[in-house]
Write a protein that holds these residues in place. Structure first.
Motif, mmCIF file in Angstrom:
data_model
loop_
_atom_site.group_PDB
_atom_site.id
_atom_site.type_symbol
_atom_site.label_atom_id
_atom_site.label_comp_id
_atom_site.label_asym_id
_atom_site.label_seq_id
_atom_site.Cartn_x
_atom_site.Cartn_y
_atom_site.Cartn_z
ATOM 1 N N GLU A 121 0.150 4.507 -2.255
ATOM 2 C CA GLU A 121 0.008 5.834 -1.664
ATOM 3 C C GLU A 121 0.878 6.840 -2.418
ATOM 4 O OE1 GLU A 121 0.022 7.677 2.836
ATOM 5 O OE2 GLU A 121 1.635 6.299 2.278
ATOM 6 N N PRO A 131 -7.091 6.558 0.891
ATOM 7 C CA PRO A 131 -6.908 7.678 1.827
ATOM 8 C C PRO A 131 -6.383 8.941 1.146
ATOM 9 C CG PRO A 131 -6.056 5.648 2.784
ATOM 10 C CD PRO A 131 -6.350 5.364 1.340
ATOM 11 N N SER A 176 -6.003 0.155 -0.618
ATOM 12 C CA SER A 176 -5.555 0.519 0.731
ATOM 13 C C SER A 176 -4.742 1.801 0.724
ATOM 14 C CB SER A 176 -4.715 -0.620 1.331
ATOM 15 O OG SER A 176 -5.469 -1.787 1.509
ATOM 16 N N GLY A 177 -3.740 1.856 -0.150
ATOM 17 C CA GLY A 177 -2.863 3.018 -0.162
ATOM 18 C C GLY A 177 -3.438 4.209 -0.900
ATOM 19 N N MET A 193 -10.107 -2.642 1.109
ATOM 20 C CA MET A 193 -9.005 -2.496 2.044
ATOM 21 C C MET A 193 -8.290 -3.842 2.220
ATOM 22 S SD MET A 193 -8.887 0.719 3.188
ATOM 23 C CE MET A 193 -9.111 1.127 1.456
ATOM 24 N N ASN A 207 -5.561 -0.938 9.424
ATOM 25 C CA ASN A 207 -4.661 0.204 9.578
ATOM 26 C C ASN A 207 -4.964 1.293 8.544
ATOM 27 O OD1 ASN A 207 -3.320 -1.005 11.711
ATOM 28 N ND2 ASN A 207 -1.694 -1.864 10.437
ATOM 29 N N TRP A 208 -5.139 0.894 7.293
ATOM 30 C CA TRP A 208 -5.411 1.869 6.242
ATOM 31 C C TRP A 208 -6.839 2.386 6.315
ATOM 32 C CZ3 TRP A 208 -1.731 4.114 3.343
ATOM 33 C CH2 TRP A 208 -0.478 3.510 3.332
ATOM 34 N N LEU A 263 -6.846 5.292 8.644
ATOM 35 C CA LEU A 263 -6.340 6.498 7.986
ATOM 36 C C LEU A 263 -7.406 7.093 7.077
ATOM 37 C CD1 LEU A 263 -4.048 8.454 7.347
ATOM 38 C CD2 LEU A 263 -3.240 6.827 5.607
ATOM 39 N N PHE A 264 -8.071 6.241 6.307
ATOM 40 C CA PHE A 264 -9.134 6.733 5.424
ATOM 41 C C PHE A 264 -10.233 7.403 6.227
ATOM 42 C CE2 PHE A 264 -13.179 6.418 3.289
ATOM 43 C CZ PHE A 264 -12.889 6.763 1.980
ATOM 44 N N THR A 315 -3.630 -5.187 7.836
ATOM 45 C CA THR A 315 -3.305 -4.108 6.897
ATOM 46 C C THR A 315 -4.544 -3.288 6.571
ATOM 47 O OG1 THR A 315 -1.518 -5.408 5.894
ATOM 48 C CG2 THR A 315 -2.431 -3.597 4.581
ATOM 49 N N PRO A 351 0.799 -1.228 0.000
ATOM 50 C CA PRO A 351 0.000 0.000 0.000
ATOM 51 C C PRO A 351 0.830 1.275 0.000
ATOM 52 C CG PRO A 351 -0.915 -1.598 1.536
ATOM 53 C CD PRO A 351 0.405 -2.150 1.088
ATOM 54 N N ASP A 352 2.033 1.240 0.567
ATOM 55 C CA ASP A 352 2.891 2.436 0.570
ATOM 56 C C ASP A 352 3.202 2.878 -0.856
ATOM 57 O OD1 ASP A 352 2.992 2.622 3.337
ATOM 58 O OD2 ASP A 352 4.737 1.319 3.490
#
Length: 297
Positions: free
Chosen positions: A111, A147, A143-144, A137, A181-182, A185-186, A178, A107-108
């Motif tokens: 992002e 958000p 995921s990345g 997600m 966590n994302w 953030l979203f 995972t 996901p990074d």
């Protein structure tokens, strides 16, 4: 505010903070949060955005089923993803960065690629009042990327609604961790996040269902649920039959925060009660007590 005297709308149910319109289709339990304010009383411009494989699958299903008066845009990091697909508008995330190095980036990577396309995304969102973001997600792009898109819509003053899936347990603990966590953030970026837990879908399947059939059922049902959720939102926002309701009324019904969705359907001859009961006792709510909800739609 009491609008019970108003003409009912077929196929849309709304009951919160003293506002009620008969003809329910779905039910939500929403958690505490602050309320926003729309600054316009005109019919809003609604854009539905699919991000990544899961999000674009839900978007494709919505296009096939049909929702009137919305615009759509599909987003992916993979330049070849849109081949053979008929999305009206597409964005290749991080296009000038070159092809992404597979899924190992996680996901990074998504992002970073989405952040590199901020100006392109902003240009597609000009004049938009409501943004509905569809994503899965737990994977990479959804995921990345979701958000980042939610942050863009927030910065543009767009009322942001997320319709996101959470992985089933069969997809592995790491994927679920995972996703959560994302998702957190979203949710910090969005006004309202509606979660579709795939674990509830998989648990409703008969014991011994082959794993490949489990995944097929999960994808099919999550697409259907996302369509119903998006349609209810669009029906509430875009119906021309309620001139006395403006943005302030509508947005005031939806407190900011995380939401869970229960789906119920019924034949008109059975009346609205059947659909309401199915929604309240939907397995998608996973045993959540509605008496703890701040509001229900």
């Amino acid at each position: 505010m009491d609008l019970t005297r108003r003409k009912s709308i077929k196929g849309v149910g709304l009951a919160a903070a003293g506002l009620s319109i008969r003809g329910p289709d779905c039910s939500w339990a929403t958690y505490p949060g602050d309320r926003g304010i729309f600054l316009s009383n005109q019919m809003p411009k609604v854009k539905v955005m699919g991000i990544g494989r899961v999000g674009c699958s839900m978007l494709d299903y919505i296009l096939k089923k049909g929702i009137e008066h919305i615009e759509v845009v599909a987003m992916s990091m993979d330049p070849g993803f849109f081949e053979g697909k008929k999305f009206p508008a597409t964005i290749i995330l991080g296009e000038h960065l070159g092809n992404p190095p597979g899924l190992d980036g996680g996901p990074d990577l998504a992002e970073a690629y989405t952040a590199a396309s901020v100006e392109t995304i902003r240009s597609h969102l000009q004049g938009t009042d409501v943004g509905i973001i569809l994503a899965g997600m737990g994977g990479v792009t959804g995921s990345g990327g979701a958000p980042v898109v939610a942050r863009i819509t927030r910065d543009l003053g767009i009322w942001t609604i997320g319709i996101l899936t959470l992985p089933a347990r069969v997809e592995g603990k790491w994927r679920l961790k995972t996703a959560r966590n994302w998702l957190a953030l979203f949710n910090s970026m969005a006004d309202m996040t509606t979660v579709i837990p795939n674990s509830a879908i998989s648990s409703s399947l008969p014991p011994g269902t082959p794993i490949i059939n489990t995944y097929k059922n999960i994808f099919k049902q999550s697409d259907t649920i996302a369509y119903r959720a998006a349609k209810v939102f669009s029906d509430i926002l875009l119906t021309p039959h309620l001139p006395a309701i403006d943005f302030v009324d509508i947005r005031g019904v939806f407190p900011r925060g995380l939401a869970r969705i229960g789906v119920g359907t019924a034949h008109p001859k059975d009346g609205p009660e059947m659909a309401v009961r199915q929604a309240i006792y939907s397995p998608l709510l996973e045993g959540i007590a509605l008496d703890k909800a701040r509001s229900v739609v």
